[in-house]
Write an enzyme that holds these catalytic residues in place. Structure first.
Site, PDB file in Angstrom:
ATOM      1  N   HIS A  85       0.856  -1.186   0.000  1.00 38.43           N
ATOM      2  CA  HIS A  85       0.000   0.000   0.000  1.00 38.43           C
ATOM      3  C   HIS A  85       0.892   1.237   0.000  1.00 38.43           C
ATOM      4  CE1 HIS A  85      -2.604  -3.211   1.333  1.00 38.43           C
ATOM      5  NE2 HIS A  85      -3.627  -2.464   0.947  1.00 38.43           N
ATOM      6  N   ASP A  98      -7.794  -9.862   0.103  1.00 34.71           N
ATOM      7  CA  ASP A  98      -7.602  -8.446  -0.206  1.00 34.71           C
ATOM      8  C   ASP A  98      -7.062  -7.686   1.007  1.00 34.71           C
ATOM      9  OD1 ASP A  98      -9.747  -7.876   1.499  1.00 34.71           O
ATOM     10  OD2 ASP A  98     -11.109  -7.292  -0.111  1.00 34.71           O
ATOM     11  N   SER A  99      -7.039  -6.381   0.918  1.00 37.25           N
ATOM     12  CA  SER A  99      -6.480  -5.530   1.971  1.00 37.25           C
ATOM     13  C   SER A  99      -7.208  -5.657   3.302  1.00 37.25           C
ATOM     14  CB  SER A  99      -6.511  -4.065   1.532  1.00 37.25           C
ATOM     15  OG  SER A  99      -5.771  -3.895   0.356  1.00 37.25           O
TER      16      SER A  99
END
Length: 190
Positions: A60, A103-104
Site C-alpha cells: 500500500h 484483499d487488503s
C-alpha cells in the site's frame, strides 16, 4: 467457501464449453473487428501451457495512506489460481487466468482476466515484459458485484518461472482512500 465453489464451477463450465466447441472457426459469430481478439483468446486457451499462480504481497503506497491505515491493512495477499499462456509468433506473451486472494481487508477476492505483455529477451532464458490486463473481479466492500477493469502489468520471465506486478490506482481523498496498491504475484508454467 461458497464463493470458492462458485469460482471453480465457473472455471469448469468455461472449460467444458471450450471443449465442446466443434466448429472449425469458433469466432465466426463475433463482430469482424473483434474477431482477432477472439482468435487470440481461443489460441491461448487451446495451445497455451497450463500455469499455476501464487500471490502473496500487496504494498500500500506510503505516500497515500497514514501509518495507522497501513497497519490495519493486509499486505500478505495470499492466494493462487490457474491459467493458460503462450508466447506468440513475435515473442509476446498472452495469458488467461483465474485467481483468488485475500484483499487488503482479509476478504476473499476472485479475479478472472486476460493479460498481454510486449516482451524483450535479455538472454536465452530471461525475458522482461510490459503490458496490460483486462479483468473482472468482485469485492466484499462493493457488495460482490462483478467489477470490470484494466490494469498495467509488468513481468520478468525466467525459464518456467515468472514474477509479475500490477499497480492498482486509486483515490487519495481524505477519508476515501482506496487503491494505490502494488500487487505482486508469481507464476509457474507446468
Amino acid at each position: 467457501m461458497k464463493r470458492l465453489i462458485s469460482c471453480l464451477t465457473i472455471i469448469c463450465a468455461l472449460n467444458a464449453s471450450a471443449a465442446a466447441e466443434t466448429t472449425s472457426n469458433p469466432c465466426s459469430r463475433w463482430i469482424s473487428f473483434l474477431k482477432p481478439v477472439c482468435q487470440r483468446i481461443h489460441q491461448t486457451w487451446a495451445e497455451g501451457h497450463d500455469d499455476m499462480y501464487f500471490s502473496g504481497y500487496a504494498w500500500h503506497n506510503r505516500y497515500v495512506y497514514s501509518n495507522e491505515k497501513i497497519k490495519s491493512y493486509n499486505e500478505t495477499a495470499w492466494g493462487g489460481g490457474l491459467g493458460k499462456s503462450l508466447f506468440d509468433e513475435k515473442g509476446n506473451w498472452h495469458g488467461l487466468y483465474a485467481i483468488a486472494f485475500l484483499d487488503s481487508h482479509r476478504h476473499f477476492e476472485p479475479a478472472v482476466g486476460y493479460a498481454y505483455l510486449k516482451t524483450a529477451s535479455v538472454n536465452k532464458d530471461l525475458k522482461a515484459g510490459l503490458g496490460y490486463s483486462v479483468l473482472v473481479t468482485s469485492r466484499v466492500d462493493y457488495d460482490n458485484v462483478p467489477i470490470p477493469g484494466a490494469l498495467p502489468w509488468a513481468a520478468l520471465f525466467y525459464k518456467r518461472i515468472t514474477i509479475a506486478a500490477t499497480y492498482i490506482p486509486g483515490s487519495s481523498r481524505e477519508g476515501h482512500e482506496n487503491g494505490n496498491v502494488l500487487y505482486m504475484l508469481g507464476k509457474i508454467s507446468l
